[in-house]
Design a protein around this motif. Structure first.
Motif, PDB file in Angstrom:
ATOM      1  N   ALA A   1      -7.366  15.304  12.808  1.00 21.76           N
ATOM      2  CA  ALA A   1      -8.150  15.862  11.710  1.00 21.76           C
ATOM      3  C   ALA A   1      -8.086  17.380  11.762  1.00 21.76           C
ATOM      4  N   ARG A   2      -8.032  18.000  10.580  1.00 20.45           N
ATOM      5  CA  ARG A   2      -8.058  19.462  10.472  1.00 20.45           C
ATOM      6  C   ARG A   2      -9.476  19.893  10.092  1.00 20.45           C
ATOM      7  N   PHE A   3     -10.058  20.763  10.923  1.00 19.27           N
ATOM      8  CA  PHE A   3     -11.385  21.306  10.649  1.00 19.27           C
ATOM      9  C   PHE A   3     -11.245  22.768  10.242  1.00 19.27           C
ATOM     10  N   LEU A   4     -11.861  23.145   9.142  1.00 21.34           N
ATOM     11  CA  LEU A   4     -11.793  24.515   8.647  1.00 21.34           C
ATOM     12  C   LEU A   4     -12.880  25.368   9.283  1.00 21.34           C
ATOM     13  N   HIS A   5     -12.520  26.612   9.655  1.00 23.66           N
ATOM     14  CA  HIS A   5     -13.508  27.546  10.168  1.00 23.66           C
ATOM     15  C   HIS A   5     -14.436  27.991   9.036  1.00 23.66           C
ATOM     16  N   PRO A   6     -15.708  28.312   9.338  1.00 18.86           N
ATOM     17  CA  PRO A   6     -16.589  28.858   8.299  1.00 18.86           C
ATOM     18  C   PRO A   6     -16.041  30.180   7.774  1.00 18.86           C
ATOM     19  N   LEU A   7     -16.521  30.581   6.615  1.00 20.81           N
ATOM     20  CA  LEU A   7     -16.080  31.836   6.031  1.00 20.81           C
ATOM     21  C   LEU A   7     -16.463  33.005   6.932  1.00 20.81           C
ATOM     22  N   PRO A   8     -15.650  34.043   6.978  1.00 20.88           N
ATOM     23  CA  PRO A   8     -15.976  35.207   7.817  1.00 20.88           C
ATOM     24  C   PRO A   8     -17.332  35.796   7.427  1.00 20.88           C
ATOM     25  N   GLY A   9     -18.051  36.251   8.425  1.00 22.59           N
ATOM     26  CA  GLY A   9     -19.351  36.863   8.185  1.00 22.59           C
ATOM     27  C   GLY A   9     -20.515  35.889   8.183  1.00 22.59           C
ATOM     28  N   THR A  10     -20.237  34.584   8.429  1.00 22.72           N
ATOM     29  CA  THR A  10     -21.327  33.592   8.435  1.00 22.72           C
ATOM     30  C   THR A  10     -21.945  33.421   9.815  1.00 22.72           C
TER      31      THR A  10
ATOM     32  N   GLU B   1      -4.303  22.432  18.220  1.00 25.50           N
ATOM     33  CA  GLU B   1      -3.774  23.626  17.546  1.00 25.50           C
ATOM     34  C   GLU B   1      -4.933  24.395  16.923  1.00 25.50           C
ATOM     35  N   GLU B   2      -4.754  25.715  16.787  1.00 26.79           N
ATOM     36  CA  GLU B   2      -5.798  26.516  16.158  1.00 26.79           C
ATOM     37  C   GLU B   2      -5.205  27.815  15.640  1.00 26.79           C
ATOM     38  N   ASP B   3      -5.634  28.216  14.444  1.00 29.63           N
ATOM     39  CA  ASP B   3      -5.254  29.520  13.882  1.00 29.63           C
ATOM     40  C   ASP B   3      -6.510  30.175  13.316  1.00 29.63           C
ATOM     41  N   GLY B   4      -6.338  31.196  12.520  1.00 27.34           N
ATOM     42  CA  GLY B   4      -7.490  31.930  12.010  1.00 27.34           C
ATOM     43  C   GLY B   4      -8.288  31.190  10.972  1.00 27.34           C
ATOM     44  N   HIS B   5      -7.711  30.128  10.385  1.00 25.83           N
ATOM     45  CA  HIS B   5      -8.389  29.428   9.304  1.00 25.83           C
ATOM     46  C   HIS B   5      -8.884  28.037   9.699  1.00 25.83           C
ATOM     47  N   SER B   6      -8.233  27.393  10.674  1.00 27.89           N
ATOM     48  CA  SER B   6      -8.602  26.013  10.993  1.00 27.89           C
ATOM     49  C   SER B   6      -8.145  25.651  12.406  1.00 27.89           C
ATOM     50  N   PHE B   7      -8.497  24.432  12.826  1.00 29.83           N
ATOM     51  CA  PHE B   7      -8.006  23.899  14.101  1.00 29.83           C
ATOM     52  C   PHE B   7      -7.780  22.399  13.944  1.00 29.83           C
ATOM     53  N   ILE B   8      -6.868  21.862  14.748  1.00 35.19           N
ATOM     54  CA  ILE B   8      -6.528  20.440  14.712  1.00 35.19           C
ATOM     55  C   ILE B   8      -7.233  19.739  15.871  1.00 35.19           C
ATOM     56  N   TYR B   9      -7.992  18.698  15.537  1.00 34.92           N
ATOM     57  CA  TYR B   9      -8.723  17.897  16.527  1.00 34.92           C
ATOM     58  C   TYR B   9      -8.044  16.535  16.634  1.00 34.92           C
ATOM     59  N   GLU B  10      -7.813  16.084  17.866  1.00 33.33           N
ATOM     60  CA  GLU B  10      -7.109  14.818  18.079  1.00 33.33           C
ATOM     61  C   GLU B  10      -7.870  13.961  19.083  1.00 33.33           C
ATOM     62  N   ILE B  11      -7.987  12.658  18.761  1.00 33.93           N
ATOM     63  CA  ILE B  11      -8.694  11.728  19.647  1.00 33.93           C
ATOM     64  C   ILE B  11      -8.120  10.333  19.458  1.00 33.93           C
ATOM     65  N   THR B  12      -8.050   9.571  20.549  1.00 31.77           N
ATOM     66  CA  THR B  12      -7.627   8.172  20.501  1.00 31.77           C
ATOM     67  C   THR B  12      -8.850   7.304  20.761  1.00 31.77           C
ATOM     68  N   VAL B  13      -9.203   6.454  19.782  1.00 34.47           N
ATOM     69  CA  VAL B  13     -10.393   5.616  19.876  1.00 34.47           C
ATOM     70  C   VAL B  13     -10.047   4.187  19.468  1.00 34.47           C
ATOM     71  N   ASN B  14     -10.947   3.266  19.842  1.00 37.63           N
ATOM     72  CA  ASN B  14     -10.791   1.872  19.412  1.00 37.63           C
ATOM     73  C   ASN B  14     -11.208   1.760  17.951  1.00 37.63           C
ATOM     74  N   GLY B  15     -10.222   1.681  17.063  1.00 35.46           N
ATOM     75  CA  GLY B  15     -10.524   1.606  15.641  1.00 35.46           C
ATOM     76  C   GLY B  15     -11.111   2.906  15.125  1.00 35.46           C
ATOM     77  N   PHE B  16     -11.323   2.995  13.801  1.00 33.21           N
ATOM     78  CA  PHE B  16     -11.911   4.226  13.251  1.00 33.21           C
ATOM     79  C   PHE B  16     -13.183   3.945  12.446  1.00 33.21           C
ATOM     80  N   THR B  17     -13.681   2.715  12.505  1.00 33.71           N
ATOM     81  CA  THR B  17     -14.897   2.388  11.750  1.00 33.71           C
ATOM     82  C   THR B  17     -16.098   3.185  12.236  1.00 33.71           C
ATOM     83  N   GLU B  18     -16.261   3.300  13.561  1.00 36.30           N
ATOM     84  CA  GLU B  18     -17.450   3.962  14.102  1.00 36.30           C
ATOM     85  C   GLU B  18     -17.367   5.476  14.033  1.00 36.30           C
TER      86      GLU B  18
END
Length: 438
Positions: free
Chosen positions: A354-363, A383-400
């Protein structure tokens, strides 16, 4: 009171709070699996208990049991349904007997014979007085839970109240202890025993005239009433796990239209129960913080993992015990199945990116990243840059994990797997349709 009656009142109160009095008497009784007559008797009994526990109940609320809970819920920061545990913890005869014992010991240390004379004194409308064996059992129980202590010396032994800690605390220390218990009871699980301890400390503060309601340092608003009600089954299950015992209970799935079934006392009017009779070996209890639910994970006779919500368990009893080796083997197998579970899912593992976006500057602080690191369990940021970061996880299914990802709104974009991405796209389209202009 009978155990069955306790189950009935638990389900009754849960439905009352969830529906806020929207059901009629007939609808309520039908959903509970009881008659309207039993419904009226239960309301009367609970109303008597509320009046006993809350003597200052307003007259207008005293007339309507439903409004008692509806208005107290909004007006009070106290968990209203805790009264059920206070009223149901002991039988009436036990409560009277233990009260006399504690009242006598509060004045001076006493022997078993003196306590027996004390308990048999006075007027009892039913003429039921304890014998020596019963009183010895009471003293043993009170000694085990730390309420009283045996005085050193020869026989006959003398008993005294074991309240050394409270007596030795200064006023400031007692207030600090109360504040600590107050915070823990309102923020940790399980909490019922914490609330009962909090009440005991509050009585000590009242005796020392240290309570000022306007100066309470912490106030909490309680949201999950069912969490408190489900704790009635928590301790029997924990005890069964410690003793490696199987348990038997009548289970009502949340998908069913019923939540309780009264035991038929007349065989001529026996009827088939909609609940399922389960006999399992309890292995683990898990609490879901997001929805305020307790889950029991157990092994059945087919050696498969079964999952139950505690709110659907009634008429629980202990069955035969199993060998410790078998219990440990079953628990090890369960832990292996749960190794990659977000909560209790035991399906096949799947990798989520999943890609998570950083809040706007100054917040200010990057609250999105802070929350991901705090709640993301064993997931990692790859991965991470000035605008976002990539989060990775292995879980049993994705319902929860889906509700957690969805709670980030537009700050989260699912990259993989494609099925999860498409499901969230469809859900957001449905939400958009709700808000389209007319």
């Amino acid at each position: 009171m009978a155990k069955e009656s306790f189950d009935k009142e638990i389900q009754f109160l849960r439905m009352l709070v969830l529906t806020s009095g929207a059901y009629s008497r007939q609808q309520f009784a039908e959903r509970l699996g009881i008659s309207v007559h039993t419904f009226d008797k239960t309301v009367k009994k609970l109303k008597e208990v509320v009046q006993t526990m809350q003597e200052d109940l307003p007259e207008e609320l005293d007339k309507d049991f439903t409004n008692t809970f509806r208005y107290n819920y909004y007006d009070s920061a106290e968990p209203v349904l805790l009264f059920l545990f206070r009223a149901k913890s002991l039988k009436e005869s036990e409560s009277l007997r233990l009260s006399r014992i504690l009242a006598g010991l509060s004045e001076r240390p006493m022997t078993l014979k003196e306590l027996l004379e004390l308990c048999c004194s006075g007027e009892d409308p039913e003429g039921i007085f304890p014998d020596e064996k019963t009183l010895r059992g009471d003293l043993k129980y009170l000694e085990e839970v730390g309420v009283l202590a045996r005085q050193p010396g020869p026989r006959p032994y003398q008993y005294r109240l074991y309240d050394d800690l409270i007596r030795q605390l200064s006023d400031e220390e007692l207030c600090e202890l109360f504040d600590f218990v107050d915070v823990m009871a309102n923020t940790q699980v399980p909490s019922v025993q914490g609330y009962l301890l909090r009440d005991s400390l509050k009585k000590q503060l009242n005796r020392r005239s240290l309570t000022e309601p306007a100066a309470d340092p912490f106030l909490y608003k309680y949201h999950y009433y069912s969490r408190i009600l489900d704790e009635a089954h928590l301790y029997p299950l924990v005890s069964a796990m410690r003793e490696h015992c199987k348990v038997q209970f009548l289970y009502f799935s949340p998908k069913e239209g019923k939540s309780y079934a009264a035991k038929p006392t007349n065989p001529l009017f026996g009827r088939e129960s909609v609940g399922s009779l389960e006999k399992v070996l309890p292995l683990k209890i898990i609490y879901d913080h997001q929805y305020g639910r307790w889950y029991l994970l157990a092994s059945d006779k087919r050696k498969s993992i079964r999952k139950y919500r505690l709110e659907g368990i009634t008429q629980i009893t202990e069955a035969e015990s199993v060998a410790e080796e078998l219990f440990l083997a079953e628990k090890k197998l369960l832990e292996e199945r749960l190794a990659l579970s977000w909560m209790i899912d035991t399906t096949n593992p799947v990798t989520i990116r999943a890609r998570f976006l950083h809040p706007l500057p100054g917040t200010g602080n990057n609250f999105v990243k802070e929350r991901v690191l705090l709640q993301g369990q064993w997931g990692v940021i790859t991965e991470e840059d000035g605008h976002s970061f990539i989060y990775e996880i292995t879980v049993n299914g994705f319902t929860e994990i889906k509700p957690w990802l969805r709670s980030f709104g537009s700050s989260c974009e699912i990259l993989e797997p494609l099925q999860l991405r498409e499901e969230l796209i469809q859900e957001w389209k449905e939400l958009l349709a709700y808000y389209e202009s007319f």
